[in-house]
Design an enzyme around this catalytic site. Structure first.
Site, PDB file in Angstrom:
ATOM      1  CB  CYS A  80      -6.619   2.317   1.056  1.00 38.59           C
ATOM      2  SG  CYS A  80      -5.353   3.863   0.532  1.00 38.59           S
ATOM      3  CG  HIS A 165      -9.191   3.189  -3.325  1.00 39.77           C
ATOM      4  ND1 HIS A 165     -10.138   3.275  -2.136  1.00 39.77           N
ATOM      5  CD2 HIS A 165      -8.324   4.072  -3.049  1.00 39.77           C
ATOM      6  CE1 HIS A 165      -9.550   3.942  -1.135  1.00 39.77           C
ATOM      7  NE2 HIS A 165      -8.487   4.601  -1.555  1.00 39.77           N
ATOM      8  CD  GLU A 167     -12.899   1.130  -3.064  1.00 40.42           C
ATOM      9  OE1 GLU A 167     -12.226   0.303  -3.307  1.00 40.42           O
ATOM     10  OE2 GLU A 167     -12.584   2.011  -2.421  1.00 40.42           O
TER      11      GLU A 167
HETATM   12  N1  GLN Z   1      -3.898   8.314   3.715  1.00 44.47           N
HETATM   13  C1  GLN Z   1      -4.901   7.608   4.016  1.00 44.47           C
HETATM   14  C2  GLN Z   1      -4.439   7.020   5.645  1.00 44.47           C
HETATM   15  O1  GLN Z   1      -3.337   7.223   5.704  1.00 44.47           O
HETATM   16  C3  GLN Z   1      -5.348   6.395   3.384  1.00 44.47           C
HETATM   17  C4  GLN Z   1      -5.945   6.893   2.257  1.00 44.47           C
HETATM   18  C5  GLN Z   1      -6.937   5.975   1.508  1.00 44.47           C
HETATM   19  O2  GLN Z   1      -7.560   5.183   2.283  1.00 44.47           O
HETATM   20  N2  GLN Z   1      -7.260   6.183   0.172  1.00 44.47           N
HETATM   21  O3  GLN Z   1      -5.538   6.793   6.340  1.00 44.47           O
END
Ligand code: GLN
Length: 188
Positions: A80, A165, A167
Site C-alpha cells: 500500500c 494489506h 497483514e
Molecule cells: N492512501 C495512502 C497513501 O496514499 C495509502 C493507504 C494505505 O497504506 N493503506 O499514502
C-alpha cells in the site's frame, strides 16, 4: 539461521507485520534510523500514509541507506503506502509509477478474492484501504495480479510491491512466500 527482517516503523501499521513475521519464525526489527538497517536479511515497508512516510525518511536520512539495501539484492516487500514509497517518484527503487488513492475517494476501502501469479492454494483475500494501483511500469516489471486491469501486485528482481494489506487477513501466504525468499538469500 533465523532471518532478521526489518519493518520500517516511522508510521503506519508496522506492528501487524512484525507479528506475522514472528509467527513465521523470522525475527522482526523495527527500523527508524539508518543504523537499524545494518545486517538485515529483508525489509517490509508497511501501509500508512506515503506523505508522512516520505517526511520521516527525509528527516532520518534513510533514502540513501534504503537504496543501498535494495542495491545489495536484499528482498524488500512494500504494501500500500509502502508500494508507493518504492516507485519512481519516491525512493525510485522500482520502475513503476503509482497512482495514490486510485480507486477513488468514494470507494475508499473494499475486499476481494484475488488470484495472484505463482500463489498456490487459491485466491488471496485482499483488503484494500485507500489503495494505490500501478499506473505505469517498465518492461522489467512482472505483474502478478490486477483489479479491473490495473496492476496491484508487481515484482522486479528482489522487490515485491502490493497495493493491499496482507497483514490484516490471517492468510499468511504472502508473508510466507516473502520470508522463503529472504531465507533463500541466507548463507547455507
Ligand atoms: N492512501 C495512502 C497513501 O496514499 C495509502 C493507504 C494505505 O497504506 N493503506 O499514502
Amino acid at each position: 539461521m533465523t532471518p532478521v527482517v526489518g519493518v520500517l516503523a516511522l508510521q503506519g501499521d508496522f506492528e501487524a507485520h512484525s507479528r506475522v513475521l514472528r509467527e513465521l519464525g523470522a525475527e522482526p526489527r523495527e527500523v527508524r534510523v539508518p543504523a537499524d538497517l545494518l545486517g538485515l536479511d529483508g525489509l517490509i515497508v508497511p501501509g500508512g500514509e506515503s506523505t508522512v512516510m516520505t517526511l520521516g525518511i527525509e528527516r532520518e536520512g534513510l533514502a540513501g541507506p534504503l537504496r543501498d539495501l535494495a542495491g545489495r539484492g536484499t528482498p524488500i516487500l512494500g504494501t500500500c503506502a509502502g508500494m508507493i514509497m518504492l516507485d519512481r517518484d519516491h525512493l525510485g527503487l522500482m520502475d513503476i509509477r503509482c497512482e495514490r488513492n486510485a480507486f477513488g475517494r468514494q470507494v475508499r476501502s473494499f475486499e476481494v478474492d484475488l488470484d495472484l501469479e505463482g500463489m498456490e492454494g487459491g485466491p488471496v483475500r485482499a483488503v484494500f484501504i485507500r489503495a494505490p494501483w500501478v499506473a505505469e511500469h517498465g518492461a522489467g516489471v512482472e505483474v502478478l495480479g490486477a483489479v479491473d486491469d490495473h496492476p496491484i501486485a508487481v515484482r522486479e528482481g528482489n522487490l515485491l510491491a502490493i497495493a493491499f494489506h496482507p497483514e490484516l487477513t490471517g492468510d499468511d501466504r504472502l508473508h510466507r512466500a516473502f520470508v522463503d525468499q529472504v531465507r533463500a538469500g541466507l548463507p547455507a
